[in-house]
Design a protein around this motif. Structure first.
Motif, PDB file in Angstrom:
ATOM      1  N   GLN A   1      36.500  43.731  47.119  1.00 17.98           N
ATOM      2  CA  GLN A   1      35.592  44.403  46.209  1.00 17.98           C
ATOM      3  C   GLN A   1      36.310  45.365  45.266  1.00 17.98           C
ATOM      4  O   GLN A   1      35.690  45.910  44.371  1.00 17.98           O
ATOM      5  N   THR A   2      37.607  45.567  45.467  1.00 21.08           N
ATOM      6  CA  THR A   2      38.357  46.466  44.612  1.00 21.08           C
ATOM      7  C   THR A   2      38.350  45.916  43.192  1.00 21.08           C
ATOM      8  O   THR A   2      38.660  44.760  42.972  1.00 21.08           O
ATOM      9  N   SER A   3      38.001  46.748  42.247  1.00 21.43           N
ATOM     10  CA  SER A   3      37.945  46.299  40.862  1.00 21.43           C
ATOM     11  C   SER A   3      39.351  46.066  40.315  1.00 21.43           C
ATOM     12  O   SER A   3      40.323  46.687  40.762  1.00 21.43           O
ATOM     13  N   ALA A   4      39.433  45.173  39.337  1.00 19.14           N
ATOM     14  CA  ALA A   4      40.710  44.911  38.687  1.00 19.14           C
ATOM     15  C   ALA A   4      41.262  46.203  38.086  1.00 19.14           C
ATOM     16  O   ALA A   4      42.442  46.512  38.234  1.00 19.14           O
ATOM     17  N   LYS A   5      40.392  46.975  37.444  1.00 20.86           N
ATOM     18  CA  LYS A   5      40.824  48.236  36.850  1.00 20.86           C
ATOM     19  C   LYS A   5      41.347  49.190  37.917  1.00 20.86           C
ATOM     20  O   LYS A   5      42.371  49.848  37.728  1.00 20.86           O
ATOM     21  N   GLY A   6      40.674  49.247  39.062  1.00 24.98           N
ATOM     22  CA  GLY A   6      41.107  50.115  40.152  1.00 24.98           C
ATOM     23  C   GLY A   6      42.488  49.748  40.665  1.00 24.98           C
ATOM     24  O   GLY A   6      43.321  50.623  40.937  1.00 24.98           O
TER      25      GLY A   6
ATOM     26  N   THR B   1      54.680  47.224  45.297  1.00 22.74           N
ATOM     27  CA  THR B   1      54.839  45.865  45.810  1.00 22.74           C
ATOM     28  C   THR B   1      53.604  45.399  46.570  1.00 22.74           C
ATOM     29  O   THR B   1      53.175  44.250  46.437  1.00 22.74           O
ATOM     30  N   ALA B   2      52.993  46.284  47.337  1.00 25.08           N
ATOM     31  CA  ALA B   2      51.812  45.937  48.135  1.00 25.08           C
ATOM     32  C   ALA B   2      50.614  45.555  47.278  1.00 25.08           C
ATOM     33  O   ALA B   2      49.693  44.882  47.757  1.00 25.08           O
ATOM     34  N   LEU B   3      50.623  45.924  46.004  1.00 19.47           N
ATOM     35  CA  LEU B   3      49.507  45.603  45.112  1.00 19.47           C
ATOM     36  C   LEU B   3      49.632  44.218  44.478  1.00 19.47           C
ATOM     37  O   LEU B   3      48.739  43.787  43.750  1.00 19.47           O
ATOM     38  N   TYR B   4      50.716  43.533  44.748  1.00 15.02           N
ATOM     39  CA  TYR B   4      50.968  42.216  44.160  1.00 15.02           C
ATOM     40  C   TYR B   4      50.782  41.110  45.197  1.00 15.02           C
ATOM     41  O   TYR B   4      51.152  41.272  46.367  1.00 15.02           O
ATOM     42  N   ALA B   5      50.258  39.978  44.740  1.00 16.03           N
ATOM     43  CA  ALA B   5      50.103  38.801  45.598  1.00 16.03           C
ATOM     44  C   ALA B   5      51.482  38.235  45.931  1.00 16.03           C
ATOM     45  O   ALA B   5      52.455  38.458  45.197  1.00 16.03           O
ATOM     46  N   MET B   6      51.547  37.495  47.028  1.00 19.80           N
ATOM     47  CA  MET B   6      52.810  36.904  47.478  1.00 19.80           C
ATOM     48  C   MET B   6      53.394  35.961  46.416  1.00 19.80           C
ATOM     49  O   MET B   6      54.607  35.789  46.350  1.00 19.80           O
TER      50      MET B   6
ATOM     51  N   VAL C   1      44.063  40.220  38.116  1.00 20.01           N
ATOM     52  CA  VAL C   1      43.849  40.680  39.488  1.00 20.01           C
ATOM     53  C   VAL C   1      42.852  39.750  40.154  1.00 20.01           C
ATOM     54  O   VAL C   1      41.753  39.538  39.641  1.00 20.01           O
ATOM     55  N   ARG C   2      43.246  39.184  41.292  1.00 24.09           N
ATOM     56  CA  ARG C   2      42.352  38.317  42.055  1.00 24.09           C
ATOM     57  C   ARG C   2      42.373  38.755  43.516  1.00 24.09           C
ATOM     58  O   ARG C   2      43.433  39.021  44.068  1.00 24.09           O
ATOM     59  N   ASN C   3      41.188  38.852  44.106  1.00 22.84           N
ATOM     60  CA  ASN C   3      41.069  39.264  45.516  1.00 22.84           C
ATOM     61  C   ASN C   3      41.802  40.568  45.794  1.00 22.84           C
ATOM     62  O   ASN C   3      42.437  40.731  46.831  1.00 22.84           O
TER      63      ASN C   3
END
Length: 147
Positions: A25-30, A48-53, A127-129
């Motif tokens: 539910q985290t917004s892309a902007k967030g 790094t934790a904010l990026y997909a694998m 930003v996805r998921n």
């Protein structure tokens, strides 16, 4: 004893579910705001934790796109090593669903306080998921070769 273990397991499962739901539910902007905040702190692990694998980063400063969290870690480790005082000022953020465009200025100063550089940049993120999957950055390299 078994009842307490079951209650503990149920509570842990509930907490994990809540975390998963919050991440989705985290917004892309967030997410992008979190990334800029982590960059300001020079917190490579948080960035790094904010990026997909399988995230993809592109930039005129790179000779090839960088892929995944290892690519992100490399980008920010190199950046902070080269410019330990680098900072940014966001000018404007535009959101369209899962896409976020950010115009900002990055700057670094010499030890005497004079400006070493001040570079306007445009950053386009997807930003996805709750994770950044694409990070495209544009700026004038002033003829410097990629690295």
């Amino acid at each position: 004893m078994v009842a307490r273990m079951l209650v503990g397991i149920a509570m842990a499962a509930s907490a994990l579910t809540a975390c998963a739901i919050n991440k989705e539910q985290t917004s892309a902007k967030g997410v992008v705001e979190e990334r800029f905040a982590a960059v300001r702190r020079h917190d490579v692990d948080a960035i790094t934790a904010l990026y997909a694998m399988n995230a993809v980063e592109t930039s005129p400063g790179f000779c090839h796109e960088r892929v995944g969290q290892d690519g992100v870690r490399r980008t920010y480790t190199e950046l902070f090593r080269a410019y330990p005082d680098i900072s940014d000022d966001v000018i404007v953020t535009v959101v369209d669903g899962d896409r976020v465009a950010v115009q900002f200025v990055a700057r670094s100063r010499r030890p005497d306080g004079t400006v070493l550089f001040e570079v306007p940049l445009a950053n386009f993120l997807t930003v996805r998921n709750g994770l950044i999957t694409r990070d495209e950055t544009y700026f004038d390299t002033k003829g410097r070769p990629c690295s």
